[in-house]
Design an enzyme around this catalytic site. Structure first.
Site, PDB file in Angstrom:
ATOM      1  N   HIS A 116       0.821  -1.209   0.000  1.00  0.00           N
ATOM      2  CA  HIS A 116       0.000   0.000   0.000  1.00  0.00           C
ATOM      3  C   HIS A 116       0.860   1.265   0.000  1.00  0.00           C
ATOM      4  CE1 HIS A 116       0.947   0.977   4.199  1.00  0.00           C
ATOM      5  NE2 HIS A 116       0.850  -0.320   4.438  1.00  0.00           N
ATOM      6  N   GLY A 117       0.270   2.359  -0.455  1.00  0.00           N
ATOM      7  CA  GLY A 117       0.961   3.650  -0.402  1.00  0.00           C
ATOM      8  C   GLY A 117       1.165   4.117   1.028  1.00  0.00           C
ATOM      9  N   GLU A 118       1.916   5.185   1.182  1.00  0.00           N
ATOM     10  CA  GLU A 118       2.225   5.704   2.518  1.00  0.00           C
ATOM     11  C   GLU A 118       0.937   6.003   3.298  1.00  0.00           C
ATOM     12  OE1 GLU A 118       5.247   9.079   3.938  1.00  0.00           O
ATOM     13  OE2 GLU A 118       3.311   9.878   3.274  1.00  0.00           O
ATOM     14  N   MET A 143      -1.015   7.425   6.975  1.00  0.00           N
ATOM     15  CA  MET A 143      -0.834   8.555   7.889  1.00  0.00           C
ATOM     16  C   MET A 143       0.045   8.199   9.082  1.00  0.00           C
ATOM     17  SD  MET A 143      -4.514  10.501   7.859  1.00  0.00           S
ATOM     18  CE  MET A 143      -4.992  11.471   6.414  1.00  0.00           C
ATOM     19  N   TRP A 144       0.059   6.929   9.451  1.00  0.00           N
ATOM     20  CA  TRP A 144       0.944   6.515  10.551  1.00  0.00           C
ATOM     21  C   TRP A 144       2.349   6.193  10.059  1.00  0.00           C
ATOM     22  CZ3 TRP A 144      -1.655   3.329  15.042  1.00  0.00           C
ATOM     23  CH2 TRP A 144      -2.538   4.177  15.719  1.00  0.00           C
ATOM     24  N   ASN A 145       2.482   5.791   8.783  1.00  0.00           N
ATOM     25  CA  ASN A 145       3.834   5.708   8.210  1.00  0.00           C
ATOM     26  C   ASN A 145       4.497   7.074   8.276  1.00  0.00           C
ATOM     27  OD1 ASN A 145       2.691   3.477   5.602  1.00  0.00           O
ATOM     28  ND2 ASN A 145       3.811   2.934   7.441  1.00  0.00           N
ATOM     29  N   THR A 199       2.007   0.704  13.152  1.00  0.00           N
ATOM     30  CA  THR A 199       0.623   0.689  12.687  1.00  0.00           C
ATOM     31  C   THR A 199      -0.033  -0.664  12.888  1.00  0.00           C
ATOM     32  OG1 THR A 199       1.297   2.278  10.991  1.00  0.00           O
ATOM     33  CG2 THR A 199      -0.891   1.306  10.781  1.00  0.00           C
ATOM     34  N   ARG A 218      -6.108   1.184   4.034  1.00  0.00           N
ATOM     35  CA  ARG A 218      -4.965   1.686   3.271  1.00  0.00           C
ATOM     36  C   ARG A 218      -4.645   0.763   2.100  1.00  0.00           C
ATOM     37  NH1 ARG A 218      -3.244  -0.024   8.343  1.00  0.00           N
ATOM     38  NH2 ARG A 218      -1.421  -1.397   8.522  1.00  0.00           N
ATOM     39  N   GLU A 224      -1.704  -6.568   7.859  1.00  0.00           N
ATOM     40  CA  GLU A 224      -0.359  -6.363   8.395  1.00  0.00           C
ATOM     41  C   GLU A 224      -0.174  -7.198   9.664  1.00  0.00           C
ATOM     42  OE1 GLU A 224       2.660  -6.129   8.392  1.00  0.00           O
ATOM     43  OE2 GLU A 224       3.035  -4.026   7.867  1.00  0.00           O
ATOM     44  N   LYS A 267       8.141   4.850  16.751  1.00  0.00           N
ATOM     45  CA  LYS A 267       9.228   3.883  16.652  1.00  0.00           C
ATOM     46  C   LYS A 267      10.518   4.400  17.278  1.00  0.00           C
ATOM     47  CE  LYS A 267       7.300   1.775  12.491  1.00  0.00           C
ATOM     48  NZ  LYS A 267       7.459   1.515  11.034  1.00  0.00           N
ATOM     49  N   HIS A 271       0.534  -5.516   2.760  1.00  0.00           N
ATOM     50  CA  HIS A 271       1.376  -4.783   3.698  1.00  0.00           C
ATOM     51  C   HIS A 271       2.791  -5.354   3.728  1.00  0.00           C
ATOM     52  CE1 HIS A 271      -2.406  -3.059   5.250  1.00  0.00           C
ATOM     53  NE2 HIS A 271      -2.874  -4.246   4.917  1.00  0.00           N
TER      54      HIS A 271
END
Length: 342
Positions: free
Chosen positions: A94-96, A98-100, A106, A143, A197, A208, A267
């Site tokens: 998946h694309g980026e 909001m938590w990435n 996540t 996502r 994920e 992190k 994921h």
């Protein structure tokens, strides 16, 4: 732009009128070309786009260049997935999210894409826009589904992605499509929690970097990158692999065996697990495998084996259009030479 799409699809820079006028001659030249070079046995089973009849390809390209020439139903029918002993598997992280963007763990928390993630999904769609697709699998997380839908908006077949609701008998009944024409203009999108994920347990929602400062970098690295170690109340990569690969073997691989062309949008860890199976990686190799957001990876399924083709760099890359780069380059060169002589 539409003419450019035709030129990219055929690998030839010429006019649509020229292509249409020489369709029959070109088809004959293609047959002779393969027979002369010992590829005549390959021709019957070589998949998309080498197996496309030239007349059909010109019909599709003409429709793209002049949408008024065909109805939506006819346009959808001009794009048909091709059945041979080879099929394609496209894998996309998946694309980026909001938590990435915030550098948070996540896991199975259901958060959407960022603006950058949306752009990554659209770019992924452009890279695979002329590759055959029959069915799409995503995780149950938004996502992943956003990425799949945005990717499919770029596909040249112009089919509508429709999420399959089979949670229970009522959901399946209520979402039935009763028009065959509409079905032919659709691509089913199947959701599966098994492709979610890895569940990070007590780490979900934590930053992190801050977590590394509290517990130490080595401990966090063990939680994240060790095959058998679980984060507190979470899943190890081994546990994630078991559910993801089991689902892949039971549901996705049979589609490929049947000649269907499949895209899986999921994921980092669920896809690591599947890639470990596809590439026969060791636990040490898989924990070091990095997957970028929104970058498609292409596999060919043939004779019960998965052949990794890497990531298409874009629609101009010759390797996108065939199952070996040499055959793709050979096709492009010979088609250029043939049409130049006409």
């Amino acid at each position: 732009m539409a003419l450019a799409a035709c030129q990219l699809t055929t690998g030839v820079h010429t006019t649509v009128a020229h292509l249409g006028a020489n369709a029959t001659s070109t088809k004959c030249c293609w047959s002779l070309m393969f027979k002369r070079d010992g590829f005549d046995e390959l021709l019957a089973r070589t998949d998309w786009p080498l197996r496309i009849s030239v007349n059909r390809m010109f019909k599709c390209c003409s429709a793209v260049c002049d949408p008024g020439t065909l109805s939506e139903v006819e346009l959808a029918r001009s794009y048909e997935p091709f059945r041979t002993n080879e099929s394609t598997l496209i894998i996309v992280r998946h694309g980026e999210s909001m938590w990435n963007e915030k550098n948070l763990f996540t896991g199975c928390v259901d958060v959407p894409l960022t603006k950058k993630g949306v752009e990554e999904a659209i770019e992924a769609g452009k890279r695979i826009s002329t590759m055959p697709l029959d069915i799409v699998y995503t995780s149950a997380l938004v996502r992943s589904q956003m990425t799949a839908m945005l990717t499919l908006t770029q596909h040249c077949c112009q089919k509508v992605p429709i999420i399959v609701h089979n949670e229970n008998e009522e959901a399946e009944l209520w979402s039935q499509i009763y028009s065959d024409d509409t079905k032919n203009q659709s691509i089913p999108v199947v959701k599966a929690w098994q492709l979610n994920e890895r569940m990070y347990g007590d780490l979900q929602g934590l930053n992190k970097q801050e977590t590394a400062e509290v517990f130490g970098k080595e401990q966090v690295l063990r939680w994240r990158r060790t095959y058998e170690v679980r984060p507190p109340n979470g899943e190890s990569l081994e546990m994630c692999l078991k559910r993801a690969v089991t689902y892949f073997k039971d549901n996705i691989e049979p589609q490929l065996m049947a000649g269907k062309h499949v895209m899986v949008v999921a994921h980092a860890n669920s896809l690591r697990s599947i890639i470990m199976y596809l590439d026969n990686l060791s636990p040490q190799e898989v924990i070091n495998l990095e997957l970028s957001t929104g970058v498609p990876m292409l596999y060919v399924y043939k004779d019960g084996k998965f052949i990794r083709r890497g990531s298409p760099a874009g629609t101009k890359e010759a390797g996108v259009y065939a199952y070996t780069s040499n055959l793709a380059l050979y096709k492009d060169q010979m088609l250029q030479r043939t049409l130049t002589k006409l």
